[in-house]
Each structure stands twice: as structure tokens, then as C-alpha cells.
Design an enzyme around this catalytic site. Sequence first.
Site, PDB file in Angstrom:
ATOM      1  N   SER A  68     -70.134 -12.838 -52.990  1.00 16.84           N
ATOM      2  CA  SER A  68     -68.926 -13.653 -52.820  1.00 16.84           C
ATOM      3  C   SER A  68     -68.959 -14.506 -51.554  1.00 16.84           C
ATOM      4  O   SER A  68     -68.098 -15.360 -51.354  1.00 16.84           O
ATOM      5  CB  SER A  68     -67.679 -12.761 -52.804  1.00 16.84           C
ATOM      6  OG  SER A  68     -67.748 -11.885 -51.697  1.00 16.84           O
ATOM      7  N   ASN A  69     -69.958 -14.283 -50.680  1.00 18.40           N
ATOM      8  CA  ASN A  69     -70.090 -15.115 -49.472  1.00 18.40           C
ATOM      9  C   ASN A  69     -70.716 -16.477 -49.790  1.00 18.40           C
ATOM     10  O   ASN A  69     -70.551 -17.444 -49.048  1.00 18.40           O
ATOM     11  CB  ASN A  69     -71.005 -14.454 -48.431  1.00 18.40           C
ATOM     12  CG  ASN A  69     -70.527 -13.112 -47.934  1.00 18.40           C
ATOM     13  OD1 ASN A  69     -71.339 -12.260 -47.596  1.00 18.40           O
ATOM     14  ND2 ASN A  69     -69.224 -12.890 -47.880  1.00 18.40           N
ATOM     15  N   ASN A 130     -61.377 -12.799 -37.919  1.00 19.67           N
ATOM     16  CA  ASN A 130     -60.214 -11.920 -37.700  1.00 19.67           C
ATOM     17  C   ASN A 130     -59.686 -12.080 -36.279  1.00 19.67           C
ATOM     18  O   ASN A 130     -60.435 -12.468 -35.372  1.00 19.67           O
ATOM     19  CB  ASN A 130     -60.588 -10.458 -37.975  1.00 19.67           C
ATOM     20  CG  ASN A 130     -61.619  -9.952 -36.987  1.00 19.67           C
ATOM     21  OD1 ASN A 130     -61.280  -9.534 -35.889  1.00 19.67           O
ATOM     22  ND2 ASN A 130     -62.902 -10.018 -37.340  1.00 19.67           N
ATOM     23  N   CYS A 171     -54.844 -20.988 -21.867  1.00 20.49           N
ATOM     24  CA  CYS A 171     -55.786 -20.047 -22.471  1.00 20.49           C
ATOM     25  C   CYS A 171     -55.341 -19.798 -23.916  1.00 20.49           C
ATOM     26  O   CYS A 171     -54.266 -20.219 -24.336  1.00 20.49           O
ATOM     27  CB  CYS A 171     -55.869 -18.745 -21.670  1.00 20.49           C
ATOM     28  SG  CYS A 171     -54.560 -17.542 -22.012  1.00 20.49           S
ATOM     29  N   CYS A 188     -60.283 -14.928 -45.367  1.00 23.04           N
ATOM     30  CA  CYS A 188     -60.710 -15.528 -46.628  1.00 23.04           C
ATOM     31  C   CYS A 188     -60.652 -14.541 -47.775  1.00 23.04           C
ATOM     32  O   CYS A 188     -60.374 -14.906 -48.912  1.00 23.04           O
ATOM     33  CB  CYS A 188     -62.137 -16.038 -46.495  1.00 23.04           C
ATOM     34  SG  CYS A 188     -62.317 -17.222 -45.178  1.00 23.04           S
ATOM     35  N   CYS A 245     -47.681 -16.574 -19.214  1.00 23.91           N
ATOM     36  CA  CYS A 245     -48.714 -15.941 -20.051  1.00 23.91           C
ATOM     37  C   CYS A 245     -49.178 -14.640 -19.391  1.00 23.91           C
ATOM     38  O   CYS A 245     -49.591 -14.640 -18.224  1.00 23.91           O
ATOM     39  CB  CYS A 245     -49.898 -16.894 -20.238  1.00 23.91           C
ATOM     40  SG  CYS A 245     -51.286 -16.157 -21.102  1.00 23.91           S
ATOM     41  N   CYS A 248     -53.424 -15.102 -18.664  1.00 21.50           N
ATOM     42  CA  CYS A 248     -54.086 -15.988 -17.692  1.00 21.50           C
ATOM     43  C   CYS A 248     -53.308 -16.177 -16.397  1.00 21.50           C
ATOM     44  O   CYS A 248     -53.885 -16.600 -15.398  1.00 21.50           O
ATOM     45  CB  CYS A 248     -54.426 -17.332 -18.319  1.00 21.50           C
ATOM     46  SG  CYS A 248     -52.988 -18.358 -18.693  1.00 21.50           S
TER      47      CYS A 248
HETATM   48 ZN   LIG Z   1     -52.638 -18.064 -20.907  1.00 19.74          ZN
END
Ligand SMILES: [Zn+2]
Length: 257
Positions: A68-69, A130, A171, A188, A245, A248
Site C-alpha cells: 500500500s506504500n 506523525n 519555532c 495517510c 511559547c 522557545c
Molecule cells: Zn516557540
Amino acid sequence: MSLTDLNLERYSRNILLPEIGGTGQEKLLNSKVLVVGAGGLGSPVIMYLAALGIGNITIVDHDRIELSNLQRQIIHNTEKIGVFKSDSAANFVNKLNPDVNVNSITEKLSIKNADKLINHNDIVVDGSDNFETRYLIADKAFKNSRTLVSAAITKYEGQISTWKRGDKYPCFRCLFPKKPINNLSGNCSSNGVIGSLGGFLGSLQATEVVKEILEIGESLAGYINIYDILNNNFRKIKVNVDQNCKFCSKYRGYGNK
Ligand SMILES: [Zn+2]
């Protein structure tokens, strides 16, 4: 290292471009690129990076090829079903371009090997499927001050961005503090993907890698491009630094240490 006559012939169409030239081609041949994943995105990325003369390519993938790939992972073929994708991809590169020193790593990218692999390369390409791996690559590329060219595909939609460490650049976690709930968070195998979409986004990733190595054109850092190929819609979105964030801000000197 200077270019041989065979180099000049093989890469003549690159060298004709004033932004590349002989000096740029030498730089490409001396560069080291890590490609995580030899699947739908990794296949075209690896094929183009090898063809255009990136001299050192490391491929990390721990999966074996399944039937299937083959609808989209065009670096592999029917005879290779059951073979590790890392080995199949390396074999393709060896046949395509003997100038390339290819290193196949049949391991899952993990907290144990990520720093070493990323540190040994100039640029990182994310072709994983993923969000766990995407976060790991993004965090480790940032910590090791390596430019990352990442993309994702699902159904008929693809996105691409470049992530660089620097005060003016966001980031990955500035944009995705948590795993998104939208359709790009699926993969997928659960959502489906049109076979040709990886070729489109993967070619763009390979091009952005060349641009980053040679510092030519306009970088995608600080932007994300989103393509809806079913409806021919394209959006370029500015991504801002998130001052709050959690990832970062501590590296920027104003967050929690
Ligand atoms: Zn960040």
C-alpha cells in the site's frame, strides 16, 4: 574540492543558474542533509536531493515497504516489498548518483539518537507521518541550531515550512503548541492521500533545502504555505513568534529558565 569534468556535465543545468554556479554546486556536494522518513514525502525529497548533487544524505526510517506504500512512495518498487525503506532508498541513490555518500539508518528517530543525527548534518528534512516525530525533530533541530524544512500531507492538502533558530523566527511550537485537531493531524493510513501529493510537497522541500544551503531567494522561515490541490487554493501565512511559547521563550532569554 573542485568540480570534475563529469560533475560539470552532470550538474550543468544547476551550474547554468547564476544563483548556483560552480561555487554553489561545490557547496551542495559538500553539504550534509538528514532526511527523516523515506515514505511519501521522503521519496521525492531523497530522489531530488541525490539527483541535484547533495553530497551527503542520511536517511532514517525503521519501516519495511508494504504494497500500500507504492501508490506514492516512488523511490521503492514492487520487488522491494518487505525490505527496509532506508535500505531501498539508499540503493536507489547509489544507482542514481555515485557522487552521493548515502548513509541509511534503520532506526526510529528517538530521543536517544536524534541529537547525534541532527548535529552531524547541516540541514534536516522532516518527511515523517506523525506529530510525535514532528515535535521531536522540530525541538531537536531548534536546540542544535539546525534549519529544518518540514512538510505534511493528507488527502488533497499539503503544508510546508522552514524553521530556523533566531530571534525573529518562530519555532514549530509557536504555531502548534499542541497537536492540532484539524485534518493534517491524521495520517495517510487513516485519512487517505492522493498519490501525487507527496511528489509536489517533496519537490518543494528539496528546493527549499537547496535555497537554505546556498542562502538564495526568499526563505520560508516565518511562513507556512498551505496548498489545497483539489480546489487549487494556495495560502501563504505569516507565523509570528509567540512570546509565551513554552518551548522557545526559554531560549530567547525572556522565558522561564
Ligand atoms: Zn516557540
